[in-house]
Enzyme design. Structure first.
Site, PDB file in Angstrom:
ATOM      1  N   LYS A  10       0.917  -1.165  -0.005  1.00  0.00           N
ATOM      2  CA  LYS A  10      -0.002   0.005   0.166  1.00  0.00           C
ATOM      3  C   LYS A  10       0.840   1.189  -0.083  1.00  0.00           C
ATOM      4  O   LYS A  10       2.064   1.439   0.456  1.00  0.00           O
ATOM      5  CB  LYS A  10      -1.032   0.016   1.261  1.00  0.00           C
ATOM      6  CG  LYS A  10      -0.311   0.062   2.547  1.00  0.00           C
ATOM      7  CD  LYS A  10       0.101   1.333   3.302  1.00  0.00           C
ATOM      8  CE  LYS A  10       0.851   1.379   4.719  1.00  0.00           C
ATOM      9  NZ  LYS A  10       1.430   2.286   5.020  1.00  0.00           N
ATOM     10  N   GLY A  99       7.167   1.170   5.201  1.00  0.00           N
ATOM     11  CA  GLY A  99       6.130   2.065   5.331  1.00  0.00           C
ATOM     12  C   GLY A  99       4.991   1.555   3.936  1.00  0.00           C
ATOM     13  O   GLY A  99       3.994   2.235   3.640  1.00  0.00           O
ATOM     14  N   GLY A 101       3.648  -1.505   4.362  1.00  0.00           N
ATOM     15  CA  GLY A 101       2.644  -2.388   5.027  1.00  0.00           C
ATOM     16  C   GLY A 101       2.934  -3.756   4.949  1.00  0.00           C
ATOM     17  O   GLY A 101       1.933  -4.752   5.011  1.00  0.00           O
ATOM     18  N   ASP A 136      -2.941  -1.704  10.755  1.00  0.00           N
ATOM     19  CA  ASP A 136      -2.878  -1.949   9.449  1.00  0.00           C
ATOM     20  C   ASP A 136      -3.266  -3.248   9.024  1.00  0.00           C
ATOM     21  O   ASP A 136      -4.008  -3.437   7.916  1.00  0.00           O
ATOM     22  CB  ASP A 136      -1.783  -1.531   8.734  1.00  0.00           C
ATOM     23  CG  ASP A 136      -1.116  -0.190   8.605  1.00  0.00           C
ATOM     24  OD1 ASP A 136      -2.190   0.409   8.860  1.00  0.00           O
ATOM     25  OD2 ASP A 136      -0.187   0.300   8.346  1.00  0.00           O
TER      26      ASP A 136
HETATM   27  P1  ATP Z   1       4.134  -0.495   7.912  1.00  0.00           P
HETATM   28  O1  ATP Z   1       3.743   0.220   6.654  1.00  0.00           O
HETATM   29  O2  ATP Z   1       2.570  -1.035   8.331  1.00  0.00           O
HETATM   30  O3  ATP Z   1       4.545   0.499   9.007  1.00  0.00           O
HETATM   31  P2  ATP Z   1       6.450  -1.348   7.470  1.00  0.00           P
HETATM   32  O4  ATP Z   1       6.454  -1.632   6.058  1.00  0.00           O
HETATM   33  O5  ATP Z   1       6.820  -0.314   7.978  1.00  0.00           O
HETATM   34  O6  ATP Z   1       4.876  -1.724   7.856  1.00  0.00           O
HETATM   35  P3  ATP Z   1       6.951  -4.180   7.807  1.00  0.00           P
HETATM   36  O7  ATP Z   1       7.492  -4.437   6.564  1.00  0.00           O
HETATM   37  O8  ATP Z   1       5.449  -4.863   8.316  1.00  0.00           O
HETATM   38  O9  ATP Z   1       6.896  -2.891   8.234  1.00  0.00           O
HETATM   39  O10 ATP Z   1       7.971  -4.816   8.963  1.00  0.00           O
HETATM   40  C1  ATP Z   1       8.201  -4.291  10.270  1.00  0.00           C
HETATM   41  C2  ATP Z   1       8.863  -5.361  11.254  1.00  0.00           C
HETATM   42  O11 ATP Z   1       8.006  -6.591  11.263  1.00  0.00           O
HETATM   43  C3  ATP Z   1      10.452  -5.814  10.525  1.00  0.00           C
HETATM   44  O12 ATP Z   1      11.327  -5.438  11.265  1.00  0.00           O
HETATM   45  C4  ATP Z   1      10.181  -7.107  10.371  1.00  0.00           C
HETATM   46  O13 ATP Z   1      11.212  -7.914  10.867  1.00  0.00           O
HETATM   47  C5  ATP Z   1       8.845  -7.656  11.061  1.00  0.00           C
HETATM   48  N1  ATP Z   1       7.888  -8.636  10.414  1.00  0.00           N
HETATM   49  C6  ATP Z   1       7.450  -9.726  10.819  1.00  0.00           C
HETATM   50  N2  ATP Z   1       6.745 -10.333  10.071  1.00  0.00           N
HETATM   51  C7  ATP Z   1       7.034  -9.700   8.786  1.00  0.00           C
HETATM   52  C8  ATP Z   1       6.484  -9.974   7.516  1.00  0.00           C
HETATM   53  N3  ATP Z   1       5.677 -11.218   7.145  1.00  0.00           N
HETATM   54  N4  ATP Z   1       6.899  -9.334   6.554  1.00  0.00           N
HETATM   55  C9  ATP Z   1       7.773  -8.054   6.727  1.00  0.00           C
HETATM   56  N5  ATP Z   1       8.118  -7.919   8.309  1.00  0.00           N
HETATM   57  C10 ATP Z   1       7.926  -8.713   9.315  1.00  0.00           C
END
Ligand code: ATP
Length: 297
Positions: A10, A99, A101, A136
């Site tokens: 997203k 960022g 998701g 989210d």
């Molecule tokens: P958001 O946009 O919701 O803030 P994000 O992109 O910042 O998400 P994610 O990629 O979801 O963050 O990852 C955040 C943390 O969660 C990472 O440090 C990772 O180690 C952990 N994690 C656990 N499960 C997953 C997964 N299936 N995919 C990615 N990261 C994961």
């Protein structure tokens, strides 16, 4: 039996922090746009050994119940009263801690696949269960162009036909935790948007007016990120000077997106980014499917 599905990523075209809650979370007003690329691919083997085993294509990603998708599977098994024999595999393409998701997308997709297979948890209960995993996750149960309020969990799909402008996504290769972005949010920015950008942005998407969409991009979390990471400022200036109508950070960053007027300009911008920034420091996602996004009534 084996089932598989794409876990889309997203972008937040708009993100306003409207209030700080007593539980230290924040109330938001945001516009989510689902992207078919980059996306993960989730496969579930329902007839594996007893228990839940989770693996992924990305070395270093948490496995089994440390992975949010594994936790989602366990939560579903508990809620549905099932003794699982599941092996789940994630083919990872969405940048991690970026960022976009990614973890929430995987968790939401696992819940959707399990629910399609067993159907034992009512839809509202599934959304409540998703929320226990992360703010989210409910969005990714059926990702569509939507606004969200609350902690991002009160989702309202945007009705009608949207024409989404041409997008290019750039992921700088350093992680940012959402916690950092919220902790460092400039408190003076918290509050309602006096400029009413969200309804204007939705109107611009409905009208297919890329210039106005570009002008109305907003992210309250971006200010602290530009301050802390000069590379993000540099990328924004570079993209805006090299053909983007505008660019912004999505969610808690560091991934950025740019809006382009034409395919040619997008192709040129992608080439310039790749010439200027090494493939060790950024990944450019160029072939983002956009255009007329959806009709929902
Ligand atoms: P958001 O946009 O919701 O803030 P994000 O992109 O910042 O998400 P994610 O990629 O979801 O963050 O990852 C955040 C943390 O969660 C990472 O440090 C990772 O180690 C952990 N994690 C656990 N499960 C997953 C997964 N299936 N995919 C990615 N990261 C994961």
């Amino acid at each position: 039996m084996i089932a598989e599905a794409k876990a889309v990523s997203k972008l937040n075209l708009y993100l306003k922090v409207t209030a700080r809650r007593p539980d230290r979370y924040h109330d938001l007003e945001t516009l989510f746009l689902p992207l078919g690329y980059p996306a993960d691919r989730i496969t579930i083997d329902f007839d594996a050994a007893p228990g839940i085993r989770l693996s992924s294509s990305l070395a270093g990603l948490p496995e089994n119940l440390e992975n949010l998708a594994g936790r989602a599977a366990l939560a579903y098994a508990d809620a549905a009263g099932i003794s699982p024999t599941w092996s789940i595999h994630i083919e990872k393409q969405i940048p991690v801690a970026a960022g976009m998701g990614g973890g929430s997308a995987d968790a939401g997709t696992v819940l959707s696949l399990l629910s399609a297979h067993y159907g034992r948890v009512a839809h509202d209960d599934l959304a409540a269960l998703a929320l226990t995993l992360g703010a989210d996750v409910p969005y990714f149960l059926s990702p569509r162009a939507a606004t969200a309020t609350g902690v991002g969990d009160r989702i309202a799909p945007i009705e009608g036909i949207l024409t989404v402008p041409l997008l290019l996504v750039v992921n700088p290769h350093f992680p940012v935790s959402a916690k950092w972005a919220y902790t460092n949010l400039d408190r003076s920015r918290i509050g309602e948007d006096s400029e009413q950008r969200l309804p204007r942005l939705i109107a611009a998407l409905r009208a297919g007016d890329a210039e106005s969409v570009a002008r109305l991009l907003h992210n309250d979390l971006a200010f602290a990120l530009y301050e802390k990471f000069p590379m993000l400022r540099q990328l924004r200036e570079f993209m805006n000077a090299n053909g983007a109508l505008n660019s912004q950070i999505t969610g808690s960053g560091p991934t950025m997106f740019a809006i382009c007027r034409t395919q040619e300009e997008r192709t040129r911008l992608a080439a310039r980014l790749r010439e200027t920034f090494s493939s060790e420091t950024i990944t450019v996602f160029e072939e983002i499917p956009t255009g007329i996004l959806e009709i929902s009534r």
